[in-house]
Write a protein that holds these residues in place. Sequence first.
Motif, short mmCIF file in Angstrom:
data_model
loop_
_atom_site.label_atom_id
_atom_site.label_comp_id
_atom_site.label_asym_id
_atom_site.label_seq_id
_atom_site.Cartn_x
_atom_site.Cartn_y
_atom_site.Cartn_z
N LEU A 162 0.83 -1.20 0.00
CA LEU A 162 0.00 0.00 0.00
C LEU A 162 0.86 1.26 0.00
O LEU A 162 0.56 2.24 -0.69
N MET A 163 1.95 1.23 0.78
CA MET A 163 2.84 2.39 0.83
C MET A 163 3.53 2.59 -0.52
O MET A 163 3.72 3.73 -0.98
N HIS A 164 3.91 1.47 -1.16
CA HIS A 164 4.55 1.57 -2.48
C HIS A 164 3.59 2.19 -3.50
O HIS A 164 3.97 3.12 -4.24
N HIS A 165 2.36 1.69 -3.53
CA HIS A 165 1.38 2.24 -4.48
C HIS A 165 1.02 3.69 -4.12
O HIS A 165 0.73 4.50 -5.01
N GLY A 166 1.06 3.99 -2.84
CA GLY A 166 0.69 5.33 -2.40
C GLY A 166 1.64 6.41 -2.87
O GLY A 166 1.29 7.60 -2.89
N ARG A 167 2.86 6.03 -3.27
CA ARG A 167 3.82 7.02 -3.77
C ARG A 167 3.58 7.38 -5.23
O ARG A 167 4.20 8.30 -5.75
N MET A 168 2.66 6.63 -5.88
CA MET A 168 2.36 6.92 -7.28
C MET A 168 1.43 8.13 -7.40
O MET A 168 0.65 8.43 -6.48
N THR A 169 1.51 8.80 -8.54
CA THR A 169 0.56 9.87 -8.82
C THR A 169 -0.79 9.26 -9.21
O THR A 169 -0.88 8.07 -9.53
N LYS A 170 -1.82 10.09 -9.23
CA LYS A 170 -3.14 9.61 -9.62
C LYS A 170 -3.11 9.09 -11.06
O LYS A 170 -3.72 8.05 -11.37
N ARG A 171 -2.40 9.78 -11.90
CA ARG A 171 -2.30 9.36 -13.30
C ARG A 171 -1.61 8.00 -13.42
O ARG A 171 -2.03 7.13 -14.19
N GLN A 172 -0.54 7.80 -12.66
CA GLN A 172 0.17 6.52 -12.67
C GLN A 172 -0.72 5.39 -12.17
O GLN A 172 -0.71 4.28 -12.71
N LEU A 173 -1.49 5.68 -11.11
CA LEU A 173 -2.38 4.66 -10.54
C LEU A 173 -3.45 4.25 -11.55
O LEU A 173 -3.75 3.05 -11.69
N LEU A 174 -4.02 5.24 -12.23
CA LEU A 174 -5.02 4.92 -13.25
C LEU A 174 -4.43 4.04 -14.34
O LEU A 174 -5.05 3.06 -14.78
N LYS A 175 -3.23 4.37 -14.77
CA LYS A 175 -2.56 3.61 -15.82
C LYS A 175 -2.21 2.20 -15.36
O LYS A 175 -2.47 1.21 -16.06
N GLU A 176 -1.61 2.10 -14.16
CA GLU A 176 -1.17 0.80 -13.65
C GLU A 176 -2.36 -0.11 -13.35
O GLU A 176 -2.31 -1.32 -13.60
N ALA A 177 -3.43 0.43 -12.78
CA ALA A 177 -4.62 -0.39 -12.48
C ALA A 177 -5.25 -0.90 -13.76
O ALA A 177 -5.66 -2.07 -13.86
N HIS A 178 -5.35 -0.01 -14.77
CA HIS A 178 -5.91 -0.42 -16.06
C HIS A 178 -5.07 -1.55 -16.67
O HIS A 178 -5.62 -2.55 -17.16
N ARG A 179 -3.76 -1.40 -16.63
CA ARG A 179 -2.86 -2.42 -17.17
C ARG A 179 -2.93 -3.73 -16.37
O ARG A 179 -2.94 -4.82 -16.93
N ALA A 180 -3.02 -3.61 -15.03
CA ALA A 180 -3.02 -4.80 -14.18
C ALA A 180 -4.29 -5.64 -14.36
O ALA A 180 -4.23 -6.87 -14.42
N TRP A 181 -5.43 -4.98 -14.47
CA TRP A 181 -6.68 -5.72 -14.69
C TRP A 181 -6.64 -6.45 -16.03
O TRP A 181 -7.07 -7.60 -16.15
N ALA A 182 -6.10 -5.79 -17.05
CA ALA A 182 -6.01 -6.41 -18.37
C ALA A 182 -5.05 -7.59 -18.35
O ALA A 182 -5.28 -8.60 -19.02
N ALA A 183 -3.98 -7.48 -17.55
CA ALA A 183 -2.96 -8.53 -17.51
C ALA A 183 -3.50 -9.83 -16.94
O ALA A 183 -3.01 -10.91 -17.28
N ILE A 184 -4.52 -9.75 -16.07
CA ILE A 184 -5.09 -10.98 -15.51
C ILE A 184 -6.36 -11.41 -16.24
O ILE A 184 -7.11 -12.26 -15.77
N GLY A 185 -6.59 -10.79 -17.40
CA GLY A 185 -7.72 -11.20 -18.22
C GLY A 185 -9.06 -10.64 -17.79
O GLY A 185 -10.11 -11.15 -18.18
#
Length: 288
Positions: free
Chosen positions: A213-236
């Motif tokens: 949580l602390m690691h993700h918390g250092r990301m910007t809102k834009r990075q979080l949106l991008k990473e979450a979108h990519r992560a959901w797609a990566a698991i199908g």
Amino acid sequence: MVVRRNKSRQPVAGPERPALTPLQQALLEEANRKVTIGSDGQQQEVSIDQVVSRKLLQMAANGSVHALSNAVNEINAAQRLQRQQIDEDVDFGRRFKEHQQGLLDQATNNCDAADTVLPHPDDIHAIIGKGYQIRGPADEAELKTIKTNCALRDVLILHATLEERIGGAKPDPDCHPTEEPFAGATAMILAHVMNIGLPERFAKSDTDLTRDLMHHGRMTKRQLLKEAHRAWAAIGRPKARGWTLPPYQETLARLEQCASVCADLAHTVKTGKHTSDREIAAEIMKVF
């Protein structure tokens, strides 16, 4: 990738040990059954063999104990045999763990992946007085399922951080107090449920979860949106950017309903009504 399987899972050749007879098995099960009795003005929960022992002593003081003595002898013989079987299972578990550790060391020396040795020696537990258990994947299919669940847990942790950054639940227009605890609560409770359902070797500690949580918390809102979108797609399970999970209270109600359905399913599976994974999954998905 070839999975090295244990070739010595059968006990070593030797004198054939006696097995429990149907009568001994029935006597043993009945002897271990708990009943409630009144003793010294109090209700006590004791096993049948304790009741028999008390009765035996009472009858011994009064005279003949032939019938009860025979029953006790049978129970004692069955218990001795059961203890012997458990001790042999514990010994086998230890030897099995050592064997798998040898395979793992060999794979490591050959620069092979640790996943080629299943079950992993860390997942084999010899338990004194009980036998041994394998708390982890025993084959490639189980390992794939566990890794999928690990990936989903990690995506939910990331998504919880995103939802917290996006903001809390939408305000109630009528100014009624909300029962939602905090933004991202749904994702975190689902991540926790996924985590506690994993074998010990794959589960994350509270420290691990906090670090994520602390690691993700250092990301910007834009990075979080991008990473979450990519992560959901990566698991199908692709999701739109900014997608949020259902409200916490709604999810909690569904989890409680799912727990009830799973309890009923356990009974139907035991009785043979549901036998396939597809039938079981279909019943669970009805909740969602």
